[in-house]
Design a protein around this motif. Structure first.
Motif, mmCIF file in Angstrom:
data_model
loop_
_atom_site.group_PDB
_atom_site.id
_atom_site.type_symbol
_atom_site.label_atom_id
_atom_site.label_comp_id
_atom_site.label_asym_id
_atom_site.label_seq_id
_atom_site.Cartn_x
_atom_site.Cartn_y
_atom_site.Cartn_z
ATOM 1 N N ASP A 56 7.788 -13.105 22.804
ATOM 2 C CA ASP A 56 7.191 -11.913 22.200
ATOM 3 C C ASP A 56 6.914 -12.126 20.710
ATOM 4 O O ASP A 56 5.901 -11.643 20.189
ATOM 5 C CB ASP A 56 8.118 -10.710 22.383
ATOM 6 N N CYS A 57 7.808 -12.843 20.045
ATOM 7 C CA CYS A 57 7.630 -13.107 18.610
ATOM 8 C C CYS A 57 6.399 -13.969 18.382
ATOM 9 O O CYS A 57 5.568 -13.663 17.506
ATOM 10 C CB CYS A 57 8.880 -13.791 18.054
ATOM 11 N N MET A 58 6.253 -15.037 19.158
ATOM 12 C CA MET A 58 5.080 -15.905 19.013
ATOM 13 C C MET A 58 3.793 -15.157 19.345
ATOM 14 O O MET A 58 2.778 -15.311 18.677
ATOM 15 C CB MET A 58 5.234 -17.129 19.915
ATOM 16 N N ALA A 59 3.848 -14.341 20.401
ATOM 17 C CA ALA A 59 2.662 -13.584 20.791
ATOM 18 C C ALA A 59 2.251 -12.602 19.693
ATOM 19 O O ALA A 59 1.059 -12.443 19.398
ATOM 20 C CB ALA A 59 2.927 -12.837 22.097
ATOM 21 N N THR A 60 3.241 -11.961 19.074
ATOM 22 C CA THR A 60 2.954 -10.993 18.009
ATOM 23 C C THR A 60 2.306 -11.668 16.809
ATOM 24 O O THR A 60 1.362 -11.141 16.211
ATOM 25 C CB THR A 60 4.249 -10.279 17.570
ATOM 26 N N ILE A 61 2.813 -12.847 16.448
ATOM 27 C CA ILE A 61 2.237 -13.589 15.323
ATOM 28 C C ILE A 61 0.809 -14.020 15.650
ATOM 29 O O ILE A 61 -0.097 -13.893 14.823
ATOM 30 C CB ILE A 61 3.118 -14.800 14.984
ATOM 31 N N SER A 62 0.591 -14.516 16.873
ATOM 32 C CA SER A 62 -0.749 -14.984 17.250
ATOM 33 C C SER A 62 -1.755 -13.847 17.304
ATOM 34 O O SER A 62 -2.946 -14.056 17.103
ATOM 35 C CB SER A 62 -0.693 -15.685 18.610
ATOM 36 N N GLU A 63 -1.284 -12.629 17.545
ATOM 37 C CA GLU A 63 -2.181 -11.475 17.655
ATOM 38 C C GLU A 63 -2.478 -10.813 16.317
ATOM 39 O O GLU A 63 -3.475 -10.095 16.192
ATOM 40 C CB GLU A 63 -1.562 -10.433 18.596
#
Length: 350
Positions: A229-236
């Motif tokens: 979720d952390c990586m996805a949030t940064i990528s978004e």
């Protein structure tokens, strides 16, 4: 009840005497009064009610609301644990603070608003959404946007908010709050660079993943999916180029241990970065062909194609029904690729 009514009447009388009767006089006269204090917390409840009446958002004294020291004193009391005896009072104090701190509330225009101070109180009260709103006000303000100390103070609180977002609640990361912080990093970065502040967006984003990884390793209640979720949030929310730099540094940390292959979460995050990057590139590129394609999509028309080249005219004939629609109908336009380009269904072999 009679005692309560008597206190309200007395407070109203004291408020009517302002500014001839200054608040510090009321505080001193009641500071040693046993009945004026809360028996549990020992706080001066009478003085608190006096200030709340004097600075009331509708019926308060307008001159008192513009008094910097008085407003700051009241805000400090509103966030103090000693002034909160139950959840009902906590909500009342929270609303009173929002009348001052929230720019969305028209009552805030009546008060003296020290934005860095209000942001500090917001963080103390765990009102992180309000804190980010105040941070945005600060960097948008002509008074504070050139103040290096104020900008560094905002950055410090952003890191505090990001830490709380990473820790989350009951083992789940707060992706909404984290996304807001990441987006705000993008906004504040140019301001900090302009004032030669040491700020590296890639390093800050990498630290977020490191903190999440550390929390995953050390906290058994922390959900393993929080890393994804952390990586996805940064990528978004971060700029695609910066996100790719961050994710590239974590390629080996998040490989699947049993196979050594890259985890699906990293692939998904990379896919998001590339899609966002390509869209931004198209949006910023001035291309006649792309403009024609966009126009065709908007108007439901198809460009006239001869020998694989888009011509200046547009096919708007009555039998122009060959473009595949949302229901997935087959394209009947022949061998050209442009109909598929227009409706966004073109597949490219890699």
């Amino acid at each position: 009840t009679n005692q309560f009514t008597t206190n309200l009447d007395f407070i109203a009388l004291l408020v009517s005497a302002y500014p001839d009767l200054q608040p510090w006089c009321v505080e001193e006269s009641t500071s040693f009064d046993y009945e004026a204090r809360d028996q549990t917390s020992g706080s001066n409840t009478f003085y608190m009610e006096y200030l709340s009446t004097l600075l009331h958002h509708e019926d308060g004294n307008d001159a008192a609301k513009r008094d910097e020291a008085l407003v700051k004193e009241w805000c400090s009391m509103l966030c103090s644990p000693n002034e909160v005896t139950d959840s009902a009072n906590a909500e009342i104090n929270r609303q009173r603070f929002f009348y001052i701190a929230s720019k969305e509330d028209t009552s805030s225009l009546l008060y003296y608003r020290d934005l860095p101070f209000l942001m500090d109180i917001s963080v103390q009260m765990s009102e992180f959404g309000l804190a980010l709103s105040l941070a945005n006000e600060i960097i948008s303000s002509a008074r504070y946007c050139r103040d290096k100390r104020a900008l560094l103070n905002v950055l410090r609180y952003l890191k505090i908010v990001s830490d709380r977002a990473i820790k989350g609640n009951e083992g789940e990361i707060n992706t909404v709050l984290l996304g807001q912080v990441v987006s705000f990093f993008n906004i504040i970065a140019p301001c900090l660079e302009e004032h030669n502040c040491e700020f590296n967006l890639v390093a800050e984003l990498t630290n977020l993943i490191k903190k999440c990884y550390t929390e995953t390793e050390n906290n058994p209640q922390y959900s393993p999916s929080n890393m994804d979720d952390c990586m996805a949030t940064i990528s978004e929310n971060a700029p695609p180029s910066r996100s790719l730099q961050v994710l590239s540094q974590w390629e080996y940390h998040i490989a699947l241990p049993e196979s050594g292959s890259i985890s699906p979460s990293l692939i998904s995050a990379l896919h998001t970065c590339l899609i966002r990057g390509s869209r931004e590139g198209v949006r910023n590129e001035l291309s006649g062909s792309l403009l024609r394609i966009q126009r065709a999509r908007e108007e439901g028309r198809r460009p006239i194609v001869e020998h694989g080249m888009i011509m200046s005219g547009w096919n708007v004939g009555p039998d122009d029904t060959s473009i595949a629609g949302d229901d997935g109908d087959e394209d009947e336009a022949g061998g050209f690729i442009w109909p598929s380009v227009i409706d966004g269904t073109l597949g490219i072999a890699k």
